[in-house]
Scaffold this motif. Sequence first.
Motif: not given
Length: 365
Positions: A177-185, A214-226
């Motif tokens: 769901v996040a991938i689909a949303s990010a692709r439209s943004r 594996a599934n959305a290498p074109e997106l930029e992924l970052s991680h953050m502690y809550v």
Amino acid sequence: MQMLKFAVLPGDGIGPEVMDVALDVLKAATEPAGIALDFQSADVGGIAIDNHGAALPESTIKVCEDADAILFGSVGGPKWESLPPAEQPERAALLPIRKHFSLFANLRPGLLFKELTDASPLKTERIPDGIDIVCVRELTGGIYFGPKDTQTLDDGDVQASDTMVYKRSEIERILDVAIASARSRSGKICSVDKANVLTTSVLWRKTATEYLAANAPELELSHMYVDNAAMQMARDPNQFDVLVTENMFGDILSDEMGIVCGSLGMLSSASLGTQNNSHGHPFGLYEPSGGTAPDIAGQGIANPCAQILSAALMLRYSFGLNEIAETIEAAVKQTVKDDIRTGDIAFGKPAIGTQAMAQAIIERL
Ligand code: NAD
């Protein structure tokens, strides 16, 4: 003629007031495209307790099962606050309906129009162009649904526990769901966890890293502690684009995002299910982020925008009608830009009522 079949559950307090006018807007937006609304209304929450003896009666579930989506108001109020917690409208209606329809993904747009930056507790210089982010929250797993226990120990002390549980598959489907949303943004996802302390978060972070690669290498992924994410949300919300996180972290962060974005009367949300509807799109429940606003209920002054924008999300996600959804969103934006406001977003400008606000939006469609 294309028919949109959905269930309408107005609920309590301002729910019925904002729902009525949201349906007017929906009708005005879809009719020119030759689309008809085929909706059935049912009781939920306090009114359902009064009329049927349960916050989520079987008859209401049946109406929802026969539909392709649910347009929901909000539930609860002072009248039912003395009931035992498990019977109160929010707990007895919202959690079961999410579970029943496997609504595993909650999307909340954190949208603050430039014209409404005064509504945010943040200084305008921090958000000169408003705010535009999305929070994607896992909704049916984690600590709210894991095993719970309360027991008296041998020494007489009492111990209670809630258990946070996640499966890889549950994490992957919310990432979709996040991938689909990010692709439209803008193509940016920030995954929020507590991987320095929690085992579920270690799995969450590993899964996010591997799944995106594996599934959305074109997106930029970052991680953050809550804990950091909560601070960053209050400091500079626009550094995020799409946030994705587990159930409890998302509960707290999305409420923080709500207050940072100003009035609850403007904030919509979508909860998507695992099943597709008869249109081949996800079955979903669409509702304002706020509650029943007992302090203003019955006065005809509630802001209907959150309910109207929730209806727009329903068109987009459950019926694939993106263009009409955008038309509604643009009309809401233009209305606010034209200084036509309900009291919660007036800031010294003249305030109008719920119906007049909806009429102004209809004129701008
Ligand atoms: P609330 O969101 O109802 O109200 C908080 C404040 O925001 C109030 O001042 C209210 O007037 C204002 N507000 C909210 N929506 C508005 C709108 N559309 N237009 C103008 N102003 C608006 O939160 P609360 O007061 O904490 O809760 C009231 C009741 O709603 C409680 O019974 C609570 O359990 C319930 N609730 C239900 C839901 C839900 O159904 N999803 C969510 C939150 C709270």
